[in-house]
Enzyme design. Structure first.
Site, PDB file in Angstrom:
ATOM      1  N   LYS A 203       0.855  -1.190   0.000  1.00  0.00           N
ATOM      2  CA  LYS A 203       0.000   0.000   0.000  1.00  0.00           C
ATOM      3  C   LYS A 203       0.888   1.235   0.000  1.00  0.00           C
ATOM      4  CE  LYS A 203      -3.518   2.455   2.595  1.00  0.00           C
ATOM      5  NZ  LYS A 203      -4.668   2.325   3.499  1.00  0.00           N
ATOM      6  N   LYS A 257      -2.316  -1.490  -3.721  1.00  0.00           N
ATOM      7  CA  LYS A 257      -3.158  -0.299  -3.649  1.00  0.00           C
ATOM      8  C   LYS A 257      -2.317   0.966  -3.728  1.00  0.00           C
ATOM      9  CE  LYS A 257      -6.229   1.978  -0.489  1.00  0.00           C
ATOM     10  NZ  LYS A 257      -6.369   2.275   0.889  1.00  0.00           N
TER      11      LYS A 257
HETATM   12  C1  PBG Z   1      -7.482   3.418   5.663  1.00  0.00           C
HETATM   13  C2  PBG Z   1      -7.785   3.292   4.235  1.00  0.00           C
HETATM   14  C3  PBG Z   1      -7.586   4.208   3.192  1.00  0.00           C
HETATM   15  C4  PBG Z   1      -8.164   3.656   2.072  1.00  0.00           C
HETATM   16  C5  PBG Z   1      -8.653   2.399   2.424  1.00  0.00           C
HETATM   17  N1  PBG Z   1      -8.402   2.187   3.758  1.00  0.00           N
HETATM   18  C6  PBG Z   1      -7.016   5.578   3.196  1.00  0.00           C
HETATM   19  C7  PBG Z   1      -5.685   5.849   3.696  1.00  0.00           C
HETATM   20  O1  PBG Z   1      -4.891   4.957   3.961  1.00  0.00           O
HETATM   21  O2  PBG Z   1      -5.411   7.035   3.882  1.00  0.00           O
HETATM   22  C8  PBG Z   1      -8.251   4.309   0.736  1.00  0.00           C
HETATM   23  C9  PBG Z   1      -9.431   3.946  -0.070  1.00  0.00           C
HETATM   24  C10 PBG Z   1      -9.675   4.817  -1.241  1.00  0.00           C
HETATM   25  O3  PBG Z   1      -8.976   5.813  -1.510  1.00  0.00           O
HETATM   26  O4  PBG Z   1     -10.636   4.502  -1.955  1.00  0.00           O
HETATM   27  N2  PBG Z   1      -6.265   3.107   6.128  1.00  0.00           N
END
Ligand code: PBG
Length: 333
Positions: A203, A257
């Protein structure tokens, strides 16, 4: 893969196989179906049934009751699973995100309502503190630093609560080191051996999460960035290490992601580990496509399906997407 020698033109004319729809369909290498989709959805604890998210046209925050209806809709559309994200009243947020593990909280209620309404639909929950902290970070903070191990303890409590409520898949999205192993061990010890883990393994610290933070109400709260825990966009080898660690700790499935800007990572992860690999087509990707479509700059429906097909071509088992219901409807039509 061994390849047959390619005959030169005119013996080989690649256009022969493109001349009609029937033959194009017959030689197609990969395709997206409703079975490939995890429907990303936001629930809220307010009174309104549905509240539009301005930066994500077509996405709404749903009440628990509406969320239950969408589970029924997912079943009818052939969508196997829903990933549910919470938007809670700002007054319930605090520095340690204590609402995250509330067994009577929004997520527990939503999971129960959706499982009651459509038990055949898988429910996936994010394990992360950011929707619940008043600073918008995914971890506990001390003197400006995100604490790893104390955060894991909170994530374990949160994950157990989600499993207790009936979640089928836990998806740790926080990027603390060691959290997958801790959550797996806690699930086993609590008799939740069948609850699956889909690790947000690779991520990245991405600008493409902006609209999501609007959707869950953490954008105004967030101070600074997430670069000390989420990955640097320049890195590939590190993604492979992250994925290897999460698999070793007990992840059943892994995720990359954001999605479309990181398809190279998807491909390498699929090739290196041969594990079920998912991509999250995140909020910013959704917003980009919708903004261009609303301006008449791209053809909306074609662009949606093409963007999803790209993930299958790259080797994904499936895609977490806010377009799931739209796409399943288009695919079924
Ligand atoms: C939380 C999380 C995030 C997303 C999914 N879980 C945001 C982040 O890490 O700041 C992003 C999902 C999206 O942008 O659609 N940790």
């Amino acid at each position: 893969m061994t390849r047959a020698p390619i005959a030169p033109y005119p013996a080989l004319r690649p256009r022969r196989l493109r001349q009609a729809d029937w033959i194009r369909r017959l030689v197609r290498e990969s395709a997206v179906t409703p079975s490939d989709l995890i429907w990303s959805m936001v629930v809220h604890d307010g009174e309104e049934a549905r509240v539009p998210v301005p930066s994500m046209p077509g996405v709404e925050r749903l009440s628990v009751r509406e969320a239950a209806k969408t589970a029924v809709q997912a079943r009818a559309l052939g969508i196997p699973a829903i990933a549910v994200f919470p938007h809670i009243d700002g007054r319930k947020k605090d520095a340690s995100g204590s609402e995250a593990a509330n067994p009577d909280g929004l997520i527990a209620q939503a999971v129960k309502a959706m499982k009651d309404a459509a038990p055949e639909v898988g429910i996936m929950c994010d394990v992360a503190l950011d929707p619940f902290t008043d600073h918008g970070h995914d971890g506990l903070i001390e003197n400006g630093r995100i604490l790893n191990d104390p955060t894991i303890e909170r994530l374990v409590e949160q994950g157990l609560m989600q499993a207790e409520a009936g979640a089928d898949i836990l998806a740790p999205s926080d990027m603390m080191d060691g959290r997958v192993g801790a959550i797996r061990a806690a699930l086993e010890a609590a008799g939740h051996q069948d609850v699956m883990i889909m690790a947000y393994a690779a991520k990245y610290a991405s600008a493409f999460y902006g609209p999501y933070r609007d959707a869950i109400g953490s954008s105004k709260a967030l101070t600074g960035d997430k670069k000390t825990y989420q990955m640097d966009p320049g890195n590939t080898e590190e993604a492979l290490r992250e994925v290897a660690l999460d698999i070793a700790e007990g992840a059943d499935m892994v995720m990359v992601k954001p999605g479309m800007p990181y398809l190279d990572i998807v491909r390498r992860v699929v090739e290196a580990f041969a594990m079920p690999t998912f991509a999250f087509q995140v909020s910013g990707e959704y917003a980009m496509l919708m903004a261009a479509a609303q301006n008449g700059w791209i053809e909306e429906e074609r662009a949606i399906l093409e963007s999803l097909a790209a993930f299958k071509r790259a080797g994904c088992s499936g895609i977490i997407t806010y377009f799931a219901a739209r796409a399943a409807t288009l695919l079924g039509a």
